[in-house]
Design a protein around this motif. Structure first.
Motif, PDB file in Angstrom:
ATOM      1  N   ARG A 255       0.825  -1.217   0.000  1.00 14.89           N
ATOM      2  CA  ARG A 255       0.000   0.000   0.000  1.00 14.89           C
ATOM      3  C   ARG A 255       0.860   1.268   0.000  1.00 14.89           C
ATOM      4  N   ILE A 256       1.925   1.283   0.829  1.00 15.28           N
ATOM      5  CA  ILE A 256       2.737   2.509   0.879  1.00 15.28           C
ATOM      6  C   ILE A 256       3.530   2.688  -0.408  1.00 15.28           C
ATOM      7  N   LEU A 257       3.980   1.589  -1.010  1.00 13.78           N
ATOM      8  CA  LEU A 257       4.719   1.702  -2.280  1.00 13.78           C
ATOM      9  C   LEU A 257       3.812   2.279  -3.367  1.00 13.78           C
ATOM     10  N   GLU A 258       2.577   1.790  -3.416  1.00 10.37           N
ATOM     11  CA  GLU A 258       1.620   2.297  -4.423  1.00 10.37           C
ATOM     12  C   GLU A 258       1.325   3.774  -4.169  1.00 10.37           C
ATOM     13  N   ARG A 259       1.219   4.145  -2.876  1.00 11.72           N
ATOM     14  CA  ARG A 259       0.926   5.543  -2.534  1.00 11.72           C
ATOM     15  C   ARG A 259       2.100   6.456  -2.916  1.00 11.72           C
ATOM     16  N   LEU A 260       3.334   5.971  -2.676  1.00 13.51           N
ATOM     17  CA  LEU A 260       4.530   6.753  -3.022  1.00 13.51           C
ATOM     18  C   LEU A 260       4.661   6.903  -4.538  1.00 13.51           C
ATOM     19  N   LEU A 261       4.294   5.864  -5.262  1.00 14.78           N
ATOM     20  CA  LEU A 261       4.351   5.897  -6.729  1.00 14.78           C
ATOM     21  C   LEU A 261       3.387   6.957  -7.267  1.00 14.78           C
ATOM     22  N   GLN A 262       2.211   6.963  -6.671  1.00 15.01           N
ATOM     23  CA  GLN A 262       1.165   7.933  -7.041  1.00 15.01           C
ATOM     24  C   GLN A 262       1.610   9.376  -6.743  1.00 15.01           C
ATOM     25  N   GLN A 263       2.471   9.528  -5.724  1.00 17.24           N
ATOM     26  CA  GLN A 263       2.880  10.850  -5.231  1.00 17.24           C
ATOM     27  C   GLN A 263       4.037  11.448  -6.033  1.00 17.24           C
ATOM     28  N   GLN A 264       4.668  10.691  -6.913  1.00 20.51           N
ATOM     29  CA  GLN A 264       5.841  11.186  -7.636  1.00 20.51           C
ATOM     30  C   GLN A 264       5.534  12.512  -8.336  1.00 20.51           C
ATOM     31  N   GLY A 265       6.453  13.484  -8.178  1.00 20.74           N
ATOM     32  CA  GLY A 265       6.226  14.821  -8.736  1.00 20.74           C
ATOM     33  C   GLY A 265       5.603  15.771  -7.740  1.00 20.74           C
ATOM     34  N   LYS A 266       5.144  15.239  -6.600  1.00 22.10           N
ATOM     35  CA  LYS A 266       4.578  16.070  -5.527  1.00 22.10           C
ATOM     36  C   LYS A 266       5.384  15.805  -4.253  1.00 22.10           C
ATOM     37  N   PRO A 267       5.349  16.724  -3.261  1.00 18.88           N
ATOM     38  CA  PRO A 267       6.236  16.578  -2.091  1.00 18.88           C
ATOM     39  C   PRO A 267       5.920  15.372  -1.205  1.00 18.88           C
ATOM     40  N   VAL A 268       6.989  14.667  -0.824  1.00 19.28           N
ATOM     41  CA  VAL A 268       6.926  13.611   0.200  1.00 19.28           C
ATOM     42  C   VAL A 268       7.757  14.121   1.376  1.00 19.28           C
ATOM     43  N   ILE A 269       7.120  14.272   2.531  1.00 21.30           N
ATOM     44  CA  ILE A 269       7.830  14.803   3.707  1.00 21.30           C
ATOM     45  C   ILE A 269       7.695  13.810   4.861  1.00 21.30           C
ATOM     46  N   PRO A 270       8.824  13.254   5.313  1.00 16.94           N
ATOM     47  CA  PRO A 270       8.778  12.318   6.433  1.00 16.94           C
ATOM     48  C   PRO A 270       8.656  13.035   7.774  1.00 16.94           C
ATOM     49  N   VAL A 271       7.967  12.386   8.704  1.00 13.08           N
ATOM     50  CA  VAL A 271       7.923  12.857  10.091  1.00 13.08           C
ATOM     51  C   VAL A 271       9.029  12.097  10.823  1.00 13.08           C
ATOM     52  N   GLY A 272      10.160  12.778  11.021  1.00 14.39           N
ATOM     53  CA  GLY A 272      11.252  12.190  11.777  1.00 14.39           C
ATOM     54  C   GLY A 272      12.329  11.552  10.915  1.00 14.39           C
ATOM     55  N   THR A 273      13.508  11.443  11.521  1.00 14.05           N
ATOM     56  CA  THR A 273      14.671  10.896  10.824  1.00 14.05           C
ATOM     57  C   THR A 273      14.476   9.413  10.511  1.00 14.05           C
ATOM     58  N   THR A 274      13.708   8.679  11.354  1.00 13.58           N
ATOM     59  CA  THR A 274      13.502   7.249  11.070  1.00 13.58           C
ATOM     60  C   THR A 274      12.626   7.069   9.835  1.00 13.58           C
ATOM     61  N   SER A 275      11.615   7.923   9.669  1.00 13.54           N
ATOM     62  CA  SER A 275      10.776   7.848   8.459  1.00 13.54           C
ATOM     63  C   SER A 275      11.595   8.212   7.231  1.00 13.54           C
ATOM     64  N   MET A 276      12.494   9.209   7.383  1.00 13.80           N
ATOM     65  CA  MET A 276      13.351   9.611   6.262  1.00 13.80           C
ATOM     66  C   MET A 276      14.310   8.474   5.882  1.00 13.80           C
ATOM     67  N   ARG A 277      14.918   7.849   6.876  1.00 13.93           N
ATOM     68  CA  ARG A 277      15.825   6.726   6.603  1.00 13.93           C
ATOM     69  C   ARG A 277      15.071   5.582   5.920  1.00 13.93           C
ATOM     70  N   SER A 278      13.806   5.378   6.348  1.00 14.61           N
ATOM     71  CA  SER A 278      12.985   4.318   5.753  1.00 14.61           C
ATOM     72  C   SER A 278      12.686   4.612   4.284  1.00 14.61           C
ATOM     73  N   LEU A 279      12.255   5.846   4.003  1.00 19.13           N
ATOM     74  CA  LEU A 279      11.889   6.214   2.631  1.00 19.13           C
ATOM     75  C   LEU A 279      13.086   6.125   1.688  1.00 19.13           C
ATOM     76  N   GLU A 280      14.225   6.635   2.137  1.00 19.37           N
ATOM     77  CA  GLU A 280      15.412   6.580   1.285  1.00 19.37           C
ATOM     78  C   GLU A 280      15.898   5.124   1.142  1.00 19.37           C
ATOM     79  N   SER A 281      15.727   4.323   2.176  1.00 22.43           N
ATOM     80  CA  SER A 281      16.100   2.898   2.094  1.00 22.43           C
ATOM     81  C   SER A 281      15.201   2.156   1.102  1.00 22.43           C
ATOM     82  N   ILE A 282      13.916   2.522   1.064  1.00 27.93           N
ATOM     83  CA  ILE A 282      12.999   1.915   0.088  1.00 27.93           C
ATOM     84  C   ILE A 282      13.543   2.124  -1.328  1.00 27.93           C
TER      85      ILE A 282
END
Length: 403
Positions: A255-282
């Motif tokens: 579900r999150i991968l599909e949501r991130l794919l849909q979001q391309q071209g629009k801002p993705v902002i993580p809440v916290g360094t752990t969310s940021m590390r997760s998104l970049e790791s994905i």
């Protein structure tokens, strides 16, 4: 481009007076202050202003990990106490979610206090209706392997910790646990048990703020990275090349991968360094399965320097699609991976366009991450926060960083 391996941690130091560390949470979560850094400008706000300050059409990504009561005080037969701090599971499951559901017995990597006084034999802890026993199986670098057994054996390890463990507050708070900490050191959306430290940027959110996000058409999504004790690990080496990043367990849903794919071209902002590390790791996991389509699931791992050694990485869209295709081939709707990613100056962000985060310790890898996002301006942000009485660290105030 800076070579992150050559970075000296002494270049990421600032003076943090003890009185600026927030020892206790505010009476109301969302009344903390919020520093906005946007295109080099700094302004002061209250956390309830966040929904109006986010760029239009933002997807805000939260880490829904839940802190477990990972500190255990067990007693030797002679009566002395031994403190055991559970770090990560080893057997029969290495996966945190499964280890939490394990019944009867489980082996974990642990830190042990008073180890020298623990000569031999098991230590025990009695709780209402049951007993937990711990035995040392081996000593490894920096930790012990501890085998736990308990009665009643049908209890899960999560239930055992709930009944007799203590919440592990960050060491820099340097105080005893209060009843208030049990609710305040969890985010209101904490769901997946397994962290030994809270994703503290999320501690400011309330139902009121989440409702305001929805009314501003700010979308939200959740992933899980179980925060390890390594988040407090000081950098002891002169340069980052010889500092080993701690590994953390990451859960990724289709579900999150599909949501991130849909979001391309629009801002993705993580809440916290752990969310940021997760998104970049994905992203880097997607890059890996693109190169190795038959990669075994147990090898889904992002190493410390992978991002800096990669030649011709794919686009975010290609990486996300590669992970979705991989899940289809594996016939799963969740992936379990681990990450040691280090985000430091010289890093190119692939997924994130900003960050909501607290103010971090000097000479920490979290400060390197902030510097990777906003460059040398991190000094102006921290100078401003200190000059304007912001509260620092886990229970402190917040910032929205928009480079």
């Amino acid at each position: 481009m800076a070579d992150p391996k050559k970075l000296a941690i002494k270049d990421f130091v600032y003076e943090l007076p003890e009185e600026r560390i927030a020892k206790f949470p505010l009476p109301e979560r969302d009344q903390s202050r919020l520093l906005l850094y946007q295109k080099g400008q700094i302004t002061d706000h209250t956390f309830t202003d966040l929904p109006a300050l986010l760029p239009p059409h933002t997807l805000l990504v939260f880490n829904d990990t839940r802190v477990v009561q990972a500190r255990l005080l067990l007693q030797k037969e002679t009566g002395g106490l031994v403190e055991i701090f559970c770090l990560e599971p080893v057997a029969p499951h290495r996966e945190v979610q499964l280890a939490m559901q394990q019944t009867g017995h489980s082996t974990w990597k642990c830190l042990v206090g008073n180890n020298k006084r623990w000569k031999s034999g098991p230590v025990r802890l009695y709780f209402e209706g049951g007993m937990l026993q711990a035995e040392r199986e081996a000593q490894q670098e920096g930790h012990f392997l501890i085998r736990f057994t308990w009665e009643p054996a049908e209890l899960t390890f999560a239930e055992v910790l709930e009944r007799c463990g203590r919440l592990p507050l960050p060491p820099y708070l340097n105080r005893d646990l209060t009843p208030d900490d049990h609710t305040r050191y969890q985010t209101i959306y904490a769901n997946q048990k397994g962290a030994v430290a809270a994703p503290t940027a999320g501690l400011h959110f309330t139902d009121r703020v989440l409702a305001a996000l929805a009314s501003q058409s700010i979308a939200t999504a959740y992933l899980t990275l179980h925060v390890g004790a390594g988040t407090f690990k000081p950098v002891k080496s002169d340069t980052m090349e010889t500092h080993e990043m701690h590994a953390e367990q990451l859960y990724i849903s289709k579900r999150i991968l599909e949501r991130l794919l849909q979001q391309q071209g629009k801002p993705v902002i993580p809440v916290g360094t752990t969310s940021m590390r997760s998104l970049e790791s994905i992203f880097w996991l997607g890059a890996k399965v693109l190169q190795q389509p038959e990669l075994p699931p147990q090898e889904l791992h992002v190493s410390q320097w992978q991002a800096y050694e990669s030649i011709n990485p794919p686009s975010a869209t290609e990486a996300l699609q590669a992970l979705l295709d991989y899940m289809d081939r594996q016939r799963v709707d969740h992936l379990h991976a681990s990450t040691q990613i280090i985000i430091a100056p010289g890093y190119t962000f692939r997924m994130c366009q900003g960050l909501v985060t607290n103010f971090h310790q000097p000479e920490s890898t979290l400060l390197l991450l902030v510097s990777a996002l906003i460059g040398e301006n991190w000094r102006n942000v921290y100078r401003h926060a200190l000059a304007h009485d912001y509260r620092f660290l886990s229970y402190g105030d917040s910032s929205l960083l928009l480079p």
